[in-house]
Motif scaffolding. Structure first.
Motif, PDB file in Angstrom:
ATOM      1  N   THR A  12      26.843 -11.305  24.518  1.00 45.41           N
ATOM      2  CA  THR A  12      26.616 -11.246  25.849  1.00 45.41           C
ATOM      3  C   THR A  12      25.695 -11.247  26.491  1.00 45.41           C
ATOM      4  OG1 THR A  12      28.756  -9.961  25.578  1.00 45.41           O
ATOM      5  CG2 THR A  12      28.009  -9.642  27.519  1.00 45.41           C
ATOM      6  N   SER A  13      24.219 -10.906  25.901  1.00 46.93           N
ATOM      7  CA  SER A  13      22.613 -11.345  26.449  1.00 46.93           C
ATOM      8  C   SER A  13      22.669 -12.827  26.488  1.00 46.93           C
ATOM      9  CB  SER A  13      22.018 -10.482  25.902  1.00 46.93           C
ATOM     10  OG  SER A  13      21.954 -11.546  23.938  1.00 46.93           O
ATOM     11  N   ASP A  14      23.343 -13.360  25.249  1.00 47.58           N
ATOM     12  CA  ASP A  14      23.161 -15.605  25.875  1.00 47.58           C
ATOM     13  C   ASP A  14      24.049 -15.978  26.191  1.00 47.58           C
ATOM     14  OD1 ASP A  14      22.554 -17.778  24.965  1.00 47.58           O
ATOM     15  OD2 ASP A  14      24.493 -18.350  23.837  1.00 47.58           O
ATOM     16  N   GLU A  15      25.335 -15.425  27.136  1.00 45.74           N
ATOM     17  CA  GLU A  15      26.053 -15.110  28.433  1.00 45.74           C
ATOM     18  C   GLU A  15      25.175 -14.473  29.647  1.00 45.74           C
ATOM     19  OE1 GLU A  15      30.123 -13.753  31.222  1.00 45.74           O
ATOM     20  OE2 GLU A  15      29.425 -12.887  29.464  1.00 45.74           O
ATOM     21  N   ALA A  75       8.915 -18.553  37.953  1.00 43.68           N
ATOM     22  CA  ALA A  75       8.579 -17.548  36.687  1.00 43.68           C
ATOM     23  C   ALA A  75       8.870 -16.278  36.028  1.00 43.68           C
ATOM     24  CB  ALA A  75       6.991 -17.820  37.318  1.00 43.68           C
ATOM     25  N   GLN A  76       8.922 -15.657  37.152  1.00 43.67           N
ATOM     26  CA  GLN A  76       9.560 -14.322  36.229  1.00 43.67           C
ATOM     27  C   GLN A  76      10.764 -14.176  35.824  1.00 43.67           C
ATOM     28  OE1 GLN A  76       8.941 -12.336  39.943  1.00 43.67           O
ATOM     29  NE2 GLN A  76       7.513 -11.016  39.474  1.00 43.67           N
ATOM     30  N   LEU A  77      11.938 -15.342  36.467  1.00 42.03           N
ATOM     31  CA  LEU A  77      13.270 -15.826  35.630  1.00 42.03           C
ATOM     32  C   LEU A  77      13.121 -16.119  34.288  1.00 42.03           C
ATOM     33  CD1 LEU A  77      14.843 -17.011  39.106  1.00 42.03           C
ATOM     34  CD2 LEU A  77      15.206 -14.484  37.810  1.00 42.03           C
ATOM     35  N   ASN A 125      13.282 -16.171  28.042  1.00 43.54           N
ATOM     36  CA  ASN A 125      12.638 -16.058  27.203  1.00 43.54           C
ATOM     37  C   ASN A 125      12.637 -14.551  26.177  1.00 43.54           C
ATOM     38  OD1 ASN A 125      10.708 -17.766  25.602  1.00 43.54           O
ATOM     39  ND2 ASN A 125       9.459 -15.954  24.805  1.00 43.54           N
ATOM     40  N   ASP A 126      12.813 -13.674  26.945  1.00 41.09           N
ATOM     41  CA  ASP A 126      13.351 -12.600  26.799  1.00 41.09           C
ATOM     42  C   ASP A 126      14.575 -12.008  26.088  1.00 41.09           C
ATOM     43  OD1 ASP A 126      10.080 -11.431  27.420  1.00 41.09           O
ATOM     44  OD2 ASP A 126      11.344 -10.268  29.086  1.00 41.09           O
ATOM     45  N   LEU A 127      15.254 -12.521  26.961  1.00 39.02           N
ATOM     46  CA  LEU A 127      16.080 -12.645  26.085  1.00 39.02           C
ATOM     47  C   LEU A 127      16.612 -12.965  24.967  1.00 39.02           C
ATOM     48  CD1 LEU A 127      18.805 -12.373  29.895  1.00 39.02           C
ATOM     49  CD2 LEU A 127      18.162 -10.960  28.901  1.00 39.02           C
ATOM     50  N   PHE A 128      15.735 -13.682  24.702  1.00 39.49           N
ATOM     51  CA  PHE A 128      16.431 -14.661  23.050  1.00 39.49           C
ATOM     52  C   PHE A 128      15.816 -13.455  22.355  1.00 39.49           C
ATOM     53  CE2 PHE A 128      18.257 -19.306  24.831  1.00 39.49           C
ATOM     54  CZ  PHE A 128      18.328 -19.856  22.734  1.00 39.49           C
ATOM     55  N   ASP A 129      14.034 -12.708  23.115  1.00 43.82           N
ATOM     56  CA  ASP A 129      13.558 -12.399  21.946  1.00 43.82           C
ATOM     57  C   ASP A 129      15.250 -10.895  21.257  1.00 43.82           C
ATOM     58  OD1 ASP A 129      11.351 -13.521  22.272  1.00 43.82           O
ATOM     59  OD2 ASP A 129      10.866 -11.823  23.077  1.00 43.82           O
ATOM     60  N   LEU A 130      15.824 -10.824  23.007  1.00 47.13           N
ATOM     61  CA  LEU A 130      16.240  -9.741  22.585  1.00 47.13           C
ATOM     62  C   LEU A 130      17.507 -10.046  21.520  1.00 47.13           C
ATOM     63  CD1 LEU A 130      17.896  -7.510  26.014  1.00 47.13           C
ATOM     64  CD2 LEU A 130      19.449  -8.240  24.335  1.00 47.13           C
ATOM     65  N   GLY A 131      18.487 -11.378  21.877  1.00 46.95           N
ATOM     66  CA  GLY A 131      19.436 -11.280  20.855  1.00 46.95           C
ATOM     67  C   GLY A 131      19.080 -11.550  19.258  1.00 46.95           C
ATOM     68  N   ALA A 132      17.720 -12.312  19.282  1.00 49.09           N
ATOM     69  CA  ALA A 132      17.466 -12.139  18.488  1.00 49.09           C
ATOM     70  C   ALA A 132      16.977 -10.839  17.834  1.00 49.09           C
ATOM     71  CB  ALA A 132      16.057 -12.848  18.028  1.00 49.09           C
ATOM     72  N   ASP A 133      16.513  -9.596  18.115  1.00 49.48           N
ATOM     73  CA  ASP A 133      16.844  -8.301  17.747  1.00 49.48           C
ATOM     74  C   ASP A 133      17.618  -7.818  17.420  1.00 49.48           C
ATOM     75  OD1 ASP A 133      16.136  -5.591  17.658  1.00 49.48           O
ATOM     76  OD2 ASP A 133      14.559  -5.491  19.070  1.00 49.48           O
ATOM     77  N   ILE A 160      18.170  -1.124  24.285  1.00 47.83           N
ATOM     78  CA  ILE A 160      18.870  -0.514  25.579  1.00 47.83           C
ATOM     79  C   ILE A 160      18.398  -0.217  27.104  1.00 47.83           C
ATOM     80  CG2 ILE A 160      20.179   1.518  25.777  1.00 47.83           C
ATOM     81  CD1 ILE A 160      21.172   1.338  23.010  1.00 47.83           C
ATOM     82  N   THR A 161      16.813   0.337  26.512  1.00 50.30           N
ATOM     83  CA  THR A 161      16.282   0.085  27.989  1.00 50.30           C
ATOM     84  C   THR A 161      15.915  -0.955  29.080  1.00 50.30           C
ATOM     85  OG1 THR A 161      15.056   2.282  26.650  1.00 50.30           O
ATOM     86  CG2 THR A 161      13.451   0.910  28.551  1.00 50.30           C
ATOM     87  N   TYR A 162      15.317  -2.362  27.812  1.00 46.31           N
ATOM     88  CA  TYR A 162      14.936  -3.873  28.902  1.00 46.31           C
ATOM     89  C   TYR A 162      16.432  -3.938  29.548  1.00 46.31           C
ATOM     90  CZ  TYR A 162      13.363  -8.291  29.789  1.00 46.31           C
ATOM     91  OH  TYR A 162      13.752  -9.304  30.638  1.00 46.31           O
ATOM     92  N   LEU A 163      17.612  -3.862  28.947  1.00 49.09           N
ATOM     93  CA  LEU A 163      18.928  -3.783  29.831  1.00 49.09           C
ATOM     94  C   LEU A 163      19.584  -2.961  30.963  1.00 49.09           C
ATOM     95  CD1 LEU A 163      20.861  -5.072  26.756  1.00 49.09           C
ATOM     96  CD2 LEU A 163      20.053  -6.557  28.364  1.00 49.09           C
ATOM     97  N   ASN A 164      18.757  -1.704  30.709  1.00 48.20           N
ATOM     98  CA  ASN A 164      19.106  -1.114  32.266  1.00 48.20           C
ATOM     99  C   ASN A 164      18.159  -1.572  33.175  1.00 48.20           C
ATOM    100  OD1 ASN A 164      18.656   1.756  33.665  1.00 48.20           O
ATOM    101  ND2 ASN A 164      20.279   1.980  32.706  1.00 48.20           N
ATOM    102  N   ARG A 165      17.102  -1.437  32.219  1.00 51.64           N
ATOM    103  CA  ARG A 165      15.903  -1.945  33.148  1.00 51.64           C
ATOM    104  C   ARG A 165      16.069  -3.331  34.343  1.00 51.64           C
ATOM    105  NH1 ARG A 165      15.161   1.974  33.205  1.00 51.64           N
ATOM    106  NH2 ARG A 165      13.285   3.140  31.710  1.00 51.64           N
ATOM    107  N   LEU A 166      16.448  -4.501  32.911  1.00 53.59           N
ATOM    108  CA  LEU A 166      16.607  -5.832  33.821  1.00 53.59           C
ATOM    109  C   LEU A 166      17.670  -5.788  34.642  1.00 53.59           C
ATOM    110  CD1 LEU A 166      16.234  -8.722  33.390  1.00 53.59           C
ATOM    111  CD2 LEU A 166      17.562  -8.780  31.397  1.00 53.59           C
ATOM    112  N   SER A 167      19.209  -4.602  34.481  1.00 57.22           N
ATOM    113  CA  SER A 167      19.771  -4.768  35.994  1.00 57.22           C
ATOM    114  C   SER A 167      18.999  -4.692  37.254  1.00 57.22           C
ATOM    115  CB  SER A 167      21.372  -3.885  35.636  1.00 57.22           C
ATOM    116  OG  SER A 167      20.881  -2.354  35.472  1.00 57.22           O
ATOM    117  N   ASP A 168      18.647  -3.322  36.848  1.00 62.77           N
ATOM    118  CA  ASP A 168      17.525  -2.666  38.430  1.00 62.77           C
ATOM    119  C   ASP A 168      16.537  -4.104  38.969  1.00 62.77           C
ATOM    120  OD1 ASP A 168      18.940   0.277  38.088  1.00 62.77           O
ATOM    121  OD2 ASP A 168      16.717   0.770  36.757  1.00 62.77           O
ATOM    122  N   TRP A 169      16.370  -4.904  37.552  1.00 60.61           N
ATOM    123  CA  TRP A 169      15.560  -5.936  38.048  1.00 60.61           C
ATOM    124  C   TRP A 169      15.876  -6.653  38.995  1.00 60.61           C
ATOM    125  CZ3 TRP A 169      14.052 -11.118  38.508  1.00 60.61           C
ATOM    126  CH2 TRP A 169      13.191 -11.762  38.690  1.00 60.61           C
TER     127      TRP A 169
END
Length: 190
Positions: A37-40, A58-60, A65-73, A157-166
């Motif tokens: 789902t992070s890949d989606e 640039a921010q997107l 890139n962060d989402l690839f890190d997140l998927g790797a995690d 989890i914190t990153y995904l929570n903050r990302l939806s706010d972003w």
């Protein structure tokens, strides 16, 4: 460095896939569903970037890139065994969350306060960012669900929570700094 000479391996033809530690699990495993789902989300973000430019793009790109890190995690279980791994697993860290918070604060500081809920829409970029927001929320729910039965890096989890706010705040920016937001009118069609 990743080298992919062959795209298909046939190892998943019977419905399993390999995690980052080599363990094979069902393709519907909760961990696979979470990082899938992070890949989606990353793919929906790619669609949004078709309408972005400048600082927003640039921010997107950084988020992609962060989402690839997140998927790797997420694809690497056994956080407790990280120190024993031949190669240190990539894990999300607090500074990635901090960057999102800083960007949210900067974007939100230029917006008028909300007086109503917002309907997804407005500009093409805003509509795509709202879609990203909802997929980010689903990715977060799946990561939280996974964390109930397996260890998950809390920064994921914190990153995904903050990302939806972003994404929410960025959608407002993309709607002419909130001036073109589509506002919900409660009971408008009764």
């Amino acid at each position: 460095m990743v080298v992919l000479n062959k795209i298909y391996t046939r190892t998943g033809d019977k419905g399993t896939t390999a995690l980052g530690n080599g363990d094979r699990v069902a393709k519907y495993d909760a961990r696979v569903t979470a990082y899938g789902t992070s890949d989606e989300l990353n793919a929906t973000l790619g669609m949004a970037r078709l309408h972005a430019s400048g600082d927003m793009d640039a921010q997107l790109a950084a988020i992609q890139n962060d989402l690839f890190d997140l998927g790797a995690d997420l694809c690497r279980p056994d956080i407790a065994k990280d120190a024993d791994a031949e190669y240190p697993p990539l894990r999300m860290i607090a500074s990635q969350v901090d960057r999102l918070e800083s960007e949210i604060d900067a974007m939100n500081g230029a917006l008028d306060p909300l007086r109503s809920f917002i309907l997804p829409g407005g500009s093409a970029l805003a509509a795509h960012l709202h879609l990203c927001r909802t997929v980010a929320r689903r990715a977060e729910r799946l990561a939280v669900e996974l964390s109930q039965s397996e260890e998950v890096n809390p920064h994921v989890i914190t990153y995904l929570n903050r990302l939806s706010d972003w994404f929410f705040v960025a959608a407002r920016v993309a709607n002419n700094s909130g001036k073109d937001d589509v506002l919900w009118v409660p009971g408008a069609n009764r």
